[in-house]
Design a protein around this motif. Structure first.
Motif, PDB file in Angstrom:
ATOM      1  N   MET A   1       0.826  -1.207   0.000  1.00  0.00           N
ATOM      2  CA  MET A   1       0.000   0.000   0.000  1.00  0.00           C
ATOM      3  C   MET A   1       0.860   1.258   0.000  1.00  0.00           C
ATOM      4  SD  MET A   1      -2.731   1.304   2.875  1.00  0.00           S
ATOM      5  CE  MET A   1      -3.364   2.972   2.847  1.00  0.00           C
ATOM      6  N   LEU A   2       1.847   1.292   0.879  1.00  0.00           N
ATOM      7  CA  LEU A   2       2.681   2.488   0.971  1.00  0.00           C
ATOM      8  C   LEU A   2       3.462   2.707  -0.323  1.00  0.00           C
ATOM      9  CD1 LEU A   2       3.803   4.834   2.585  1.00  0.00           C
ATOM     10  CD2 LEU A   2       5.508   3.269   3.576  1.00  0.00           C
ATOM     11  N   LYS A   3       4.036   1.650  -0.856  1.00  0.00           N
ATOM     12  CA  LYS A   3       4.803   1.772  -2.095  1.00  0.00           C
ATOM     13  C   LYS A   3       3.926   2.281  -3.228  1.00  0.00           C
ATOM     14  CE  LYS A   3       7.750  -0.914  -5.226  1.00  0.00           C
ATOM     15  NZ  LYS A   3       8.330  -2.259  -5.504  1.00  0.00           N
ATOM     16  N   GLU A   4       2.719   1.747  -3.324  1.00  0.00           N
ATOM     17  CA  GLU A   4       1.827   2.167  -4.402  1.00  0.00           C
ATOM     18  C   GLU A   4       1.339   3.597  -4.202  1.00  0.00           C
ATOM     19  OE1 GLU A   4       0.279  -2.263  -5.724  1.00  0.00           O
ATOM     20  OE2 GLU A   4      -1.042  -1.002  -4.511  1.00  0.00           O
ATOM     21  N   ALA A   5       1.088   3.975  -2.962  1.00  0.00           N
ATOM     22  CA  ALA A   5       0.685   5.355  -2.696  1.00  0.00           C
ATOM     23  C   ALA A   5       1.778   6.335  -3.113  1.00  0.00           C
ATOM     24  CB  ALA A   5       0.351   5.526  -1.220  1.00  0.00           C
TER      25      ALA A   5
ATOM     26  N   SER B   1      -7.214  -0.286   9.126  1.00  0.00           N
ATOM     27  CA  SER B   1      -6.988  -0.225  10.570  1.00  0.00           C
ATOM     28  C   SER B   1      -8.147  -0.752  11.397  1.00  0.00           C
ATOM     29  CB  SER B   1      -6.685   1.228  10.999  1.00  0.00           C
ATOM     30  OG  SER B   1      -5.340   1.563  10.686  1.00  0.00           O
ATOM     31  N   GLY B   2      -9.235  -1.132  10.759  1.00  0.00           N
ATOM     32  CA  GLY B   2     -10.373  -1.662  11.495  1.00  0.00           C
ATOM     33  C   GLY B   2     -11.069  -0.640  12.368  1.00  0.00           C
ATOM     34  N   ILE B   3     -10.936   0.640  12.034  1.00  0.00           N
ATOM     35  CA  ILE B   3     -11.596   1.709  12.785  1.00  0.00           C
ATOM     36  C   ILE B   3     -12.970   1.971  12.164  1.00  0.00           C
ATOM     37  CG2 ILE B   3     -11.502   4.142  13.449  1.00  0.00           C
ATOM     38  CD1 ILE B   3      -8.444   3.944  13.297  1.00  0.00           C
TER      39      ILE B   3
ATOM     40  N   GLU C   1       1.075   3.788   7.878  1.00  0.00           N
ATOM     41  CA  GLU C   1       1.828   3.780   9.132  1.00  0.00           C
ATOM     42  C   GLU C   1       0.923   3.461  10.319  1.00  0.00           C
ATOM     43  OE1 GLU C   1       3.510   7.665   9.082  1.00  0.00           O
ATOM     44  OE2 GLU C   1       5.097   7.146   7.636  1.00  0.00           O
ATOM     45  N   LEU C   2      -0.303   3.975  10.281  1.00  0.00           N
ATOM     46  CA  LEU C   2      -1.250   3.720  11.365  1.00  0.00           C
ATOM     47  C   LEU C   2      -1.613   2.238  11.417  1.00  0.00           C
ATOM     48  CD1 LEU C   2      -3.197   4.684  13.594  1.00  0.00           C
ATOM     49  CD2 LEU C   2      -4.869   5.170  11.781  1.00  0.00           C
ATOM     50  N   ALA C   3      -1.876   1.653  10.272  1.00  0.00           N
ATOM     51  CA  ALA C   3      -2.221   0.229  10.241  1.00  0.00           C
ATOM     52  C   ALA C   3      -1.102  -0.610  10.842  1.00  0.00           C
ATOM     53  CB  ALA C   3      -2.507  -0.207   8.806  1.00  0.00           C
TER      54      ALA C   3
ATOM     55  N   ARG D   1      -1.665  -4.371  12.118  1.00  0.00           N
ATOM     56  CA  ARG D   1      -2.432  -4.907  10.988  1.00  0.00           C
ATOM     57  C   ARG D   1      -1.604  -4.811   9.716  1.00  0.00           C
ATOM     58  NH1 ARG D   1      -8.166  -4.779  12.774  1.00  0.00           N
ATOM     59  NH2 ARG D   1      -8.796  -5.118  10.628  1.00  0.00           N
ATOM     60  N   ASP D   2      -1.977  -5.595   8.729  1.00  0.00           N
ATOM     61  CA  ASP D   2      -1.304  -5.595   7.432  1.00  0.00           C
ATOM     62  C   ASP D   2      -2.142  -4.785   6.450  1.00  0.00           C
ATOM     63  OD1 ASP D   2      -0.074  -6.024   5.032  1.00  0.00           O
ATOM     64  OD2 ASP D   2      -0.193  -8.217   5.084  1.00  0.00           O
TER      65      ASP D   2
END
Length: 335
Positions: free
Chosen positions: A1-5, A222-224, A313-315, A320-321
């Motif tokens: 996710m981070l790389k693609e963002a 993040s399941g929030i 980063e929050l996840a 979490r992945d």
């Protein structure tokens, strides 16, 4: 996710270098104006459609509505859309309800457009016009670069449709803005939201689309239990939820809505809510900084770029992945 963002700036740069199809479609729309436009999408793509709708209505004056797909598929409604614009947004272009809806709209005489990331897809084949997103393969379940690509292609279409040189020039500079936005420090948001289970994300105008997307990503990665509201709507029923220490993330980019968003943040803070106000550096009360582009209409794109980095980063901070959320698949095929 981070790389693609983080790849989003390069994606937008590729779009800007290959705008011939967008310009051609904009010329058709300018030569034969439509009276209304319809968007067809789900999930993150529908949030991108919301940005397109807000931009087209505010700058072109064409009313835009999100079409519930079951109207065209399950109910087979006789839609009177001859000569009107219908645009579908999708990462994969493979969901049957999107394909069937755009096929029905094209059969009814609409000018159908697909904004799809997959180079070849049933959705693109179903539409008269194709606007490739050029984001490349996206492997993370949580869409990032493809969402930003949808916002960028929307802004391009409106800019060329309106023939607005200032917005076109700002789009060419958008890749640099996104690179700047990606390195803004939002560690305060990670610390504040690390243990949160429910919250509200607030935006308005063009910024509502990224508030909706941010709330979805907080759920996915993040399941929030995050819900998005317009600042104009939160003062109705949703405000009853906001008491001491209730977390709020308020996006207040430049624009006519900004002053009201800042006031709302101050009001909620006075009630004891935990408010994270995200605004440009000239807003004194902001805890989170936002990058600004060369045109305020593009600022929401920079907002979501900064948010995506924080969300990854929050996840991770919550154990979490973000690349593989539980119970979710990359491609959802609804009927």
């Amino acid at each position: 996710m981070l790389k693609e963002a983080l790849a989003a700036s390069a994606v937008v740069q590729s779009q800007c270098a290959d705008s011939a199809r967008v310009e051609a479609l904009a010329s058709v729309l300018a030569a034969k104006p439509c009276h209304v436009a319809l968007t067809v999408a789900r999930g993150s793509s529908d949030h991108a459609a919301s940005y397109f709708a807000s931009l087209a209505m505010s700058r072109i004056g064409v009313p835009v509505a999100s079409l519930p797909m079951s109207i065209a598929t399950l109910q087979a409604a006789p839609l009177r859309v001859a000569g009107e614009l219908a645009i579908a947004f999708s990462q994969s272009g493979r969901s049957p309800d999107l394909v069937d809806t755009m096929t029905a709209l094209r059969d009814a005489g609409a000018l159908t457009v697909s904004a799809v990331n997959a180079p070849v897809s049933p959705l693109a084949d179903a539409c008269e016009w194709q606007l490739p997103l050029l984001a490349g393969p996206e492997r993370s379940v949580a869409a990032t670069k493809s969402y930003i690509a949808m916002l960028s292609i929307s802004a391009q279409l409106v800019a060329y449709w309106q023939r607005d040189p200032a917005l076109i020039d700002a789009l060419r500079a958008l890749p640099d803005t996104l690179r700047d936005a990606a390195v803004i420090d939002w560690s305060l948001a990670v610390d504040t939201l690390r243990e949160v289970e429910r919250m509200i994300v607030i935006g308005r105008g063009l910024g509502l689309a990224v508030a909706q997307e941010a709330a979805l990503k907080l759920k996915e990665t993040s399941g929030i239990q995050a819900e998005a509201f317009s600042s104009a709507e939160v003062r109705h029923g949703p405000m009853e939820l906001i008491d001491r220490d209730y977390p709020l993330l308020v996006f207040a980019p430049r624009g006519p809505e900004q002053a009201g968003l800042i006031r709302l943040a101050a009001d909620m803070r006075s009630r004891g809510a935990r408010v994270l106000l995200a605004a440009p550096e000239d807003v004194e009360d902001a805890q989170l900084r936002l990058a600004t582009s060369r045109h305020a209409a593009l600022d929401p794109i920079a907002v979501i770029q900064t948010f995506y980095v924080m969300a990854a980063e929050l996840a991770a901070a919550r154990g979490r992945d973000p690349d593989a959320p539980r119970h979710l698949n990359k491609i959802t095929e609804t009927h």
